[in-house]
Design a protein around this motif. Structure first.
Motif, short mmCIF file in Angstrom:
data_model
loop_
_atom_site.label_atom_id
_atom_site.label_comp_id
_atom_site.label_asym_id
_atom_site.label_seq_id
_atom_site.Cartn_x
_atom_site.Cartn_y
_atom_site.Cartn_z
N GLY A 114 0.86 -1.20 -0.04
CA GLY A 114 -0.01 -0.07 -0.10
C GLY A 114 0.99 1.30 -0.06
O GLY A 114 1.70 1.30 0.58
N HIS A 115 0.52 1.88 -0.85
CA HIS A 115 1.21 3.47 -1.06
C HIS A 115 0.52 4.52 -1.44
O HIS A 115 -0.39 4.14 -2.25
N PRO A 116 1.01 5.81 -1.39
CA PRO A 116 0.50 6.76 -2.18
C PRO A 116 1.01 6.83 -3.50
O PRO A 116 2.07 6.18 -3.58
N ILE A 117 0.35 7.61 -4.35
CA ILE A 117 1.09 8.03 -5.67
C ILE A 117 1.68 9.02 -5.57
O ILE A 117 1.25 10.09 -5.23
N TRP A 118 2.97 9.06 -5.91
CA TRP A 118 4.02 10.36 -5.84
C TRP A 118 4.51 10.41 -7.26
O TRP A 118 4.76 9.44 -7.91
N ALA A 119 4.19 11.35 -8.03
CA ALA A 119 4.69 11.76 -9.28
C ALA A 119 4.27 10.74 -10.33
O ALA A 119 4.96 10.06 -11.22
N MET A 120 2.97 10.07 -10.20
CA MET A 120 2.53 9.23 -11.05
C MET A 120 3.25 7.65 -10.78
O MET A 120 3.13 6.86 -11.99
N THR A 121 3.79 7.57 -9.88
CA THR A 121 4.25 6.21 -9.48
C THR A 121 4.11 5.77 -7.98
O THR A 121 3.67 6.72 -7.35
N LEU A 122 5.11 4.81 -7.54
CA LEU A 122 4.98 4.31 -6.26
C LEU A 122 5.50 5.61 -5.55
O LEU A 122 6.80 6.06 -5.81
N ALA A 123 5.14 5.78 -4.32
CA ALA A 123 5.89 6.81 -3.35
C ALA A 123 7.31 6.28 -3.02
O ALA A 123 7.49 4.84 -3.08
N ASN A 124 8.17 7.05 -2.71
CA ASN A 124 9.73 6.68 -2.68
C ASN A 124 9.92 5.64 -1.57
O ASN A 124 10.83 4.65 -2.03
N PRO A 125 9.17 5.75 -0.54
CA PRO A 125 9.64 4.49 0.55
C PRO A 125 9.20 3.28 0.14
O PRO A 125 9.92 2.11 0.59
N ASN A 154 -4.70 8.42 -4.44
CA ASN A 154 -4.08 9.49 -5.27
C ASN A 154 -4.91 10.59 -5.15
O ASN A 154 -6.03 10.40 -4.45
N ALA A 155 -4.59 11.68 -5.65
CA ALA A 155 -5.18 12.90 -5.69
C ALA A 155 -5.94 13.07 -6.97
O ALA A 155 -6.09 14.31 -7.32
N GLY A 156 -6.42 12.19 -7.68
CA GLY A 156 -7.15 12.34 -8.93
C GLY A 156 -6.66 12.03 -10.34
O GLY A 156 -7.18 11.90 -11.21
N TYR A 157 -5.53 11.50 -10.26
CA TYR A 157 -4.66 11.02 -11.46
C TYR A 157 -4.52 9.70 -11.74
O TYR A 157 -3.81 9.41 -12.71
N GLY A 158 -4.77 8.88 -10.79
CA GLY A 158 -4.85 7.42 -10.99
C GLY A 158 -3.59 6.63 -10.58
O GLY A 158 -2.84 7.33 -9.65
N SER A 159 -3.26 5.63 -10.96
CA SER A 159 -2.31 4.65 -10.53
C SER A 159 -0.92 4.94 -11.24
O SER A 159 0.13 4.57 -11.09
N GLY A 160 -0.95 5.92 -12.28
CA GLY A 160 0.33 6.04 -12.99
C GLY A 160 0.89 4.67 -13.67
O GLY A 160 0.32 4.00 -13.92
N ASP A 161 2.25 4.50 -13.36
CA ASP A 161 2.78 3.50 -14.13
C ASP A 161 3.25 2.41 -12.96
O ASP A 161 3.94 1.49 -13.06
N THR A 162 2.20 2.36 -11.86
CA THR A 162 2.28 1.34 -10.66
C THR A 162 2.34 -0.06 -11.29
O THR A 162 3.53 -0.52 -10.71
N PHE A 163 1.61 -0.42 -12.01
CA PHE A 163 1.78 -1.99 -12.25
C PHE A 163 3.01 -2.21 -13.25
O PHE A 163 3.58 -3.12 -12.84
N GLN A 164 3.18 -1.27 -14.22
CA GLN A 164 4.47 -1.54 -14.81
C GLN A 164 5.57 -1.45 -13.92
O GLN A 164 6.72 -2.44 -14.05
#
Ligand SMILES: Cc1cc2nc3c(=O)[nH]c(=O)nc-3n(C[C@H](O)[C@H](O)[C@H](O)COP(=O)(O)O)c2cc1C
Length: 222
Positions: free
Chosen positions: A142-153, A176-186
């Motif tokens: 579980g993580h927030p989305i940061w810059a459209m990817t996984l949060a650094n930690p 996230n704040a409205g932009y979806g999961s970005g490249d999380t899966f990739q």
């Protein structure tokens, strides 16, 4: 609406994921379609002042028998709420990741630090003792989305435990704040090539309470 920058995400903003995805899909959330004159996109979360890494005891519930574990990082509490709900729903173990040097509650300061860390691949050191993961078949990150990817930690954790996660089912949920999961899966697939990466779930932080049907549908796989 409060407008904040998400750092160097302009290339990613229109690649935000849908609620559940295993591919990056094109979509434009209602508040993602415009940029401010300064080139900043969208809104950022205001810290709720309860930064979980700052003063609260970290969440840590480990058993000898659970086959699943939720491992999460949350800076301002949204992901944490979801993490606890998910863990209760599927009756899993749960572990909160903390960083040695907590992120500030100030959004801009956090963003500056996060951008520096990402640009320089200097992901933050964790202070959490990680248990033996052998017993778990499924690891839910579980993580927030940061810059459209996984949060650094979360990147720190994954890079440090790639071997331990080999052969396991791994998935993630994020807020996230409205932009979806970005490249999380990739990104998960790249960082964990020997794990079985499952469909990920993401939700806009302010809509988490209204998204239970999607959450439960996603959770029914685990
Ligand atoms: C450094 C930083 C970068 C962020 N980047 C994005 C982003 O690219 N896209 C997005 O939708 N939200 C972004 N957000 C907002 C968070 O993902 C969102 O508020 C999330 O729910 C915060 O989770 P937390 O409360 O568990 O820390 C960012 C927040 C921070 C602090």
């Amino acid at each position: 609406m409060i407008r904040k920058s998400f750092g160097a995400i302009s290339a990613f903003v229109f690649l935000s994921g849908c609620q559940m995805n295993n591919q990056t899909e094109e979509s434009s959330p209602e508040n993602a379609s415009t940029t401010s004159e300064s080139g900043n996109f969208g809104r950022g979360a205001i810290s709720d002042g309860k930064d979980t890494n700052a003063s609260e005891a970290p969440t840590r519930k480990l058993s000898d028998s659970a086959k699943s574990i939720v491992i999460y990082f949350s800076r301002s509490g949204h992901t944490e709420e979801l993490a606890k709900e998910i863990s209760e729903t599927i009756d899993s173990d749960i572990l909160e990741l903390q960083v040695k040097e907590p992120y500030p509650s100030n959004y801009e300061e956090t963003e500056n630090r996060a951008t520096y860390e990402r640009d320089n691949e200097l992901y933050p050191e964790l202070s959490t003792g990680i248990p033996d993961l052998t017993q778990y078949q499924t690891v839910i990150l579980g993580h927030p989305i940061w810059a459209m990817t996984l949060a650094n930690p979360m990147v720190t954790f994954i890079q440090g435990y790639e071997k331990e996660l080999e052969g396991k089912i791994v998935t993630s949920f994020s807020t996230n704040a409205g932009y979806g999961s970005g490249d999380t899966f990739q990104r998960l697939s790249e960082l964990l090539p020997k794990s079985n990466i499952e469909e990920v779930y993401t939700v806009e932080d302010r809509n988490a309470d209204e998204d239970k049907d999607n959450l439960n549908r996603w959770l029914s796989d685990f």
